[in-house]
Enzyme design. Structure first.
Site, PDB file in Angstrom:
ATOM      1  CE  LYS A 188     -12.548   5.858  -8.965  1.00  0.00           C
ATOM      2  NZ  LYS A 188     -11.652   5.476 -10.079  1.00  0.00           N
ATOM      3  CB  SER A 241      -3.734  -0.720  -2.961  1.00  0.00           C
ATOM      4  OG  SER A 241      -4.123   0.632  -2.809  1.00  0.00           O
ATOM      5  CB  CYS A 296      -6.160  -9.486  -4.647  1.00  0.00           C
ATOM      6  SG  CYS A 296      -7.732 -10.296  -4.895  1.00  0.00           S
TER       7      CYS A 296
HETATM    8  P1  NAD Z   1      -5.621   1.254  -6.101  1.00  0.00           P
HETATM    9  O1  NAD Z   1      -5.876   1.177  -4.648  1.00  0.00           O
HETATM   10  O2  NAD Z   1      -4.480   2.084  -6.566  1.00  0.00           O
HETATM   11  O3  NAD Z   1      -6.912   1.828  -6.870  1.00  0.00           O
HETATM   12  C1  NAD Z   1      -8.179   1.276  -6.666  1.00  0.00           C
HETATM   13  C2  NAD Z   1      -9.214   2.379  -6.791  1.00  0.00           C
HETATM   14  O4  NAD Z   1      -8.955   3.383  -5.814  1.00  0.00           O
HETATM   15  C3  NAD Z   1      -9.186   3.064  -8.156  1.00  0.00           C
HETATM   16  O5  NAD Z   1     -10.506   3.202  -8.613  1.00  0.00           O
HETATM   17  C4  NAD Z   1      -8.533   4.414  -7.868  1.00  0.00           C
HETATM   18  O6  NAD Z   1      -9.058   5.452  -8.663  1.00  0.00           O
HETATM   19  C5  NAD Z   1      -8.861   4.666  -6.409  1.00  0.00           C
HETATM   20  N1  NAD Z   1      -7.802   5.401  -5.686  1.00  0.00           N
HETATM   21  C6  NAD Z   1      -6.465   5.287  -5.870  1.00  0.00           C
HETATM   22  N2  NAD Z   1      -5.817   6.077  -4.989  1.00  0.00           N
HETATM   23  C7  NAD Z   1      -6.758   6.682  -4.229  1.00  0.00           C
HETATM   24  C8  NAD Z   1      -6.718   7.595  -3.129  1.00  0.00           C
HETATM   25  N3  NAD Z   1      -5.566   8.046  -2.655  1.00  0.00           N
HETATM   26  N4  NAD Z   1      -7.880   7.995  -2.583  1.00  0.00           N
HETATM   27  C9  NAD Z   1      -9.053   7.536  -3.063  1.00  0.00           C
HETATM   28  N5  NAD Z   1      -9.155   6.675  -4.095  1.00  0.00           N
HETATM   29  C10 NAD Z   1      -8.023   6.250  -4.680  1.00  0.00           C
HETATM   30  O7  NAD Z   1      -5.508  -0.256  -6.630  1.00  0.00           O
HETATM   31  P2  NAD Z   1      -5.148  -0.754  -8.088  1.00  0.00           P
HETATM   32  O8  NAD Z   1      -3.704  -0.494  -8.338  1.00  0.00           O
HETATM   33  O9  NAD Z   1      -6.143  -0.282  -9.071  1.00  0.00           O
HETATM   34  O10 NAD Z   1      -5.391  -2.337  -7.924  1.00  0.00           O
HETATM   35  C11 NAD Z   1      -4.446  -3.209  -7.397  1.00  0.00           C
HETATM   36  C12 NAD Z   1      -4.670  -3.453  -5.925  1.00  0.00           C
HETATM   37  O11 NAD Z   1      -5.992  -3.933  -5.709  1.00  0.00           O
HETATM   38  C13 NAD Z   1      -3.749  -4.537  -5.359  1.00  0.00           C
HETATM   39  O12 NAD Z   1      -3.324  -4.132  -4.089  1.00  0.00           O
HETATM   40  C14 NAD Z   1      -4.651  -5.748  -5.273  1.00  0.00           C
HETATM   41  O13 NAD Z   1      -4.251  -6.706  -4.315  1.00  0.00           O
HETATM   42  C15 NAD Z   1      -5.944  -5.109  -4.907  1.00  0.00           C
HETATM   43  N6  NAD Z   1      -7.080  -5.955  -5.211  1.00  0.00           N
HETATM   44  C16 NAD Z   1      -7.712  -6.547  -4.173  1.00  0.00           C
HETATM   45  C17 NAD Z   1      -8.765  -7.393  -4.404  1.00  0.00           C
HETATM   46  C18 NAD Z   1      -9.473  -8.077  -3.257  1.00  0.00           C
HETATM   47  O14 NAD Z   1     -10.483  -8.690  -3.500  1.00  0.00           O
HETATM   48  N7  NAD Z   1      -8.986  -7.986  -2.037  1.00  0.00           N
HETATM   49  C19 NAD Z   1      -9.199  -7.640  -5.719  1.00  0.00           C
HETATM   50  C20 NAD Z   1      -8.545  -7.000  -6.760  1.00  0.00           C
HETATM   51  C21 NAD Z   1      -7.480  -6.160  -6.497  1.00  0.00           C
END
Ligand code: NAD
Length: 498
Positions: A188, A241, A296
């Site tokens: 997804k 996140s 990140c």
């Molecule tokens: P996000 O957490 O908002 O979304 C990521 C995924 O989770 C998406 O596919 C989204 O559909 C899903 N999602 C969102 N809210 C949800 C919920 N309440 N319940 C279940 N699923 C949900 O993150 P984003 O804004 O797409 O990406 C940015 C974040 O990702 C930043 O915090 C960044 O640091 C992090 N990130 C971390 C890494 C790592 O390797 N640690 C790598 C890339 C990005």
């Protein structure tokens, strides 16, 4: 270029529309539910496509398709599974530029940084090609006549969820190890950037991956929850996140699945007075402004130890010259711009000094979501700008008197993704690398990503679960070690042995 992307033939930033994304289930492109979300090109602030917001029914259909493909795929020798990734690699390299433009359009990053993402995604695929050479297992005669051997068996149907900031690379942190390992996958992708994965699914099919081995279900929270809960999904990985990483880790684990969930970050770059001026300034600026700080691994806090004003001045001078839209891309959404500006405004109101102010900067298309590079000096160590993930092109400078104080500050962060030291002293570098609370550390490098074959993964609130997502650890996560202990007794009535 593609069955699903219609007339998308980008070779510039000019706005283009793309048909709504479809789910890819059992080798077929299927319409998702009628509820959709707008996919917005952040550079233009205009709707370029739509994402179907799938739920439990679509997830279940994908799981069933994956389950149907599993018996044949696990019986396919690993070398043959890896062959698909050789062919995928060739296709990705052949359309490197087109893939980069697609990423740039849906994510907003500049073309050069999108090209770098494609190249790193290709590296992940190459690691998948090498897996048969690494996965041979091992064996030992553990006592007289008794042999023990280990092999890595697939788990079955597995699932992954990915974020908006690397639409192509982060899915490929998971797919090679899982699929070469013999699993069938349900992905997804982020609902904000569904299109790169649509093209990836087409490339997989062109590379000869059998139907059902890779499935894509678009959507948001409802689809993710269904993946966590589905009893026939045997492992779950997440990148996004921290709050969602923690939630999904708990939810998938409660449903009995091994889970590996990577979260957000607040990365510290410690700069001491003996640091090389040019190297440090160039490197720090590239770290906090690359991909507009939406990485990140981006620098977030510059921890300035003692008298380093000359380095801060050089950083500010370079950052002030950067042009949004040319040197770094747009911000993912209007609400993200608001959130980022909010952090800067509050830090300023609390007494910090905005020495480079990108709040009013725009890119060349004025309608998009823009922010220029921003440097805030004198940020209080316990303020939101120093503690929380801003996820924009913003560098918070926290002043400390000693290296010891810098290490205390770094340790106080809830996160633990990356930390770096800028110094010309081997002793200082060793001391800091031995003590920082981060999984990925750098010496004179601002984005210390452990490229393949090293594993990517942070510590503390930057990761929930065991091991790293890439490299060998990723293969171990998606597989189960089987130990076979054998003893073959000598039959007493054999008279032909000697
Ligand atoms: P996000 O957490 O908002 O979304 C990521 C995924 O989770 C998406 O596919 C989204 O559909 C899903 N999602 C969102 N809210 C949800 C919920 N309440 N319940 C279940 N699923 C949900 O993150 P984003 O804004 O797409 O990406 C940015 C974040 O990702 C930043 O915090 C960044 O640091 C992090 N990130 C971390 C890494 C790592 O390797 N640690 C790598 C890339 C990005």
């Amino acid at each position: 270029m593609s069955e699903n992307l219609g007339t998308f033939r980008a070779d510039s930033y000019a706005f283009l529309e793309v048909p709504a994304a479809k789910n890819f289930i059992g080798g077929e492109w299927v319409d998702g539910p009628s509820e959709t979300l707008e996919v917005i090109n952040p550079r233009h602030g205009k709707v370029m496509s739509r994402t179907p917001m799938s739920g439990a029914a679509e997830v279940d259909a994908a799981v069933q398709a994956a389950a149907a493909a599993y018996a044949d795929w696990r019986a396919t020798p690993m070398r043959e599974r890896a062959q698909v990734f050789y062919r995928l690699r060739d296709r990705m390299v052949a359309e490197r530029e087109a893939l980069a433009w697609l990423i740039s359009h849906e994510n907003g990053k500049v073309y050069s940084q999108a090209l770098a993402e494609v190249d790193k995604a290709v590296e992940c695929v190459e690691f998948g090609c090498s897996l048969p050479n690494l996965a041979a297992g091992t064996q030992l005669d553990v006592s007289r006549g008794v042999n023990c051997q280990i092999s890595y068996e697939p788990r079955g149907v597995v699932a992954g969820v990915t974020p908006f900031n690397f639409p192509l690379m982060v899915p490929l942190w998971m797919l090679p190890q899982a699929i070469v390992g013999g699993n069938c996958f349900v992905l997804k992708p982020s609902e904000q950037v569904p299109l790169s994965v649509v093209r990836l699914a087409e490339l997989f099919a062109e590379a000869g991956l059998p139907a059902g081995v890779f499935n894509v279900v678009h959507g948001g929270k409802a689809a993710v929850e269904a993946l966590c809960d589905h009893p026939d999904i045997k492992a779950f990985a997440f990148v996004g996140s921290t709050p969602v990483a923690k939630l999904t880790y708990g939810r998938a684990a409660t449903a009995g699945k091994p889970a590996l969930c990577l979260g957000g970050a607040k990365n510290h770059l410690i700069v001491v007075p003996d640091a090389d001026l040019e190297l440090t300034a160039e490197n720090v600026v590239a770290s906090f402004t690359g991909c507009s700080g939406q990485r990140c691994m981006a620098a977030a806090n510059l921890v300035a130890v003692g008298e380093v004003d000359h380095i801060v001045a050089a950083i500010a001078e370079r950052a002030a010259k950067l042009v949004p839209g040319t040197d770094h891309g747009a911000i993912t959404s209007a609400s993200s711009v608001e959130r980022i500006r909010g952090y800067i405004d509050r830090a300023e109101a609390a007494g910090a000094k905005v020495i480079v102010d990108g709040r009013a900067k725009k890119g060349d298309e004025a309608e998009g979501y823009w922010m220029g590079a921003t440097v805030i000096d004198g940020v209080a160590a316990d303020s939101p700008a120093a503690k929380e993930e801003i996820f924009g092109p913003v560098l918070s400078i926290v002043r400390v008197p000693t290296l010891e104080a810098a290490l205390e500050l770094e340790k106080s962060s809830a996160y633990g993704n990356a930390s770096s030291i800028y110094t010309t002293s081997g002793h200082v570098a060793r001391e800091v690398m031995g003590r920082v609370e981060a999984g990925m550390c750098g010496v004179n490098i601002g984005v210390p990503v452990p490229r393949e074959p090293f594993g990517f993964g942070g510590w503390n609130d930057s990761k929930f679960g065991h091991g790293n997502i890439t490299g060998w650890d990723g293969f171990r996560f998606w597989t189960r070690p089987r130990k076979v202990t054998s003893k073959w007794a000598l039959q007493k009535d054999w008279n032909w042995m000697s």
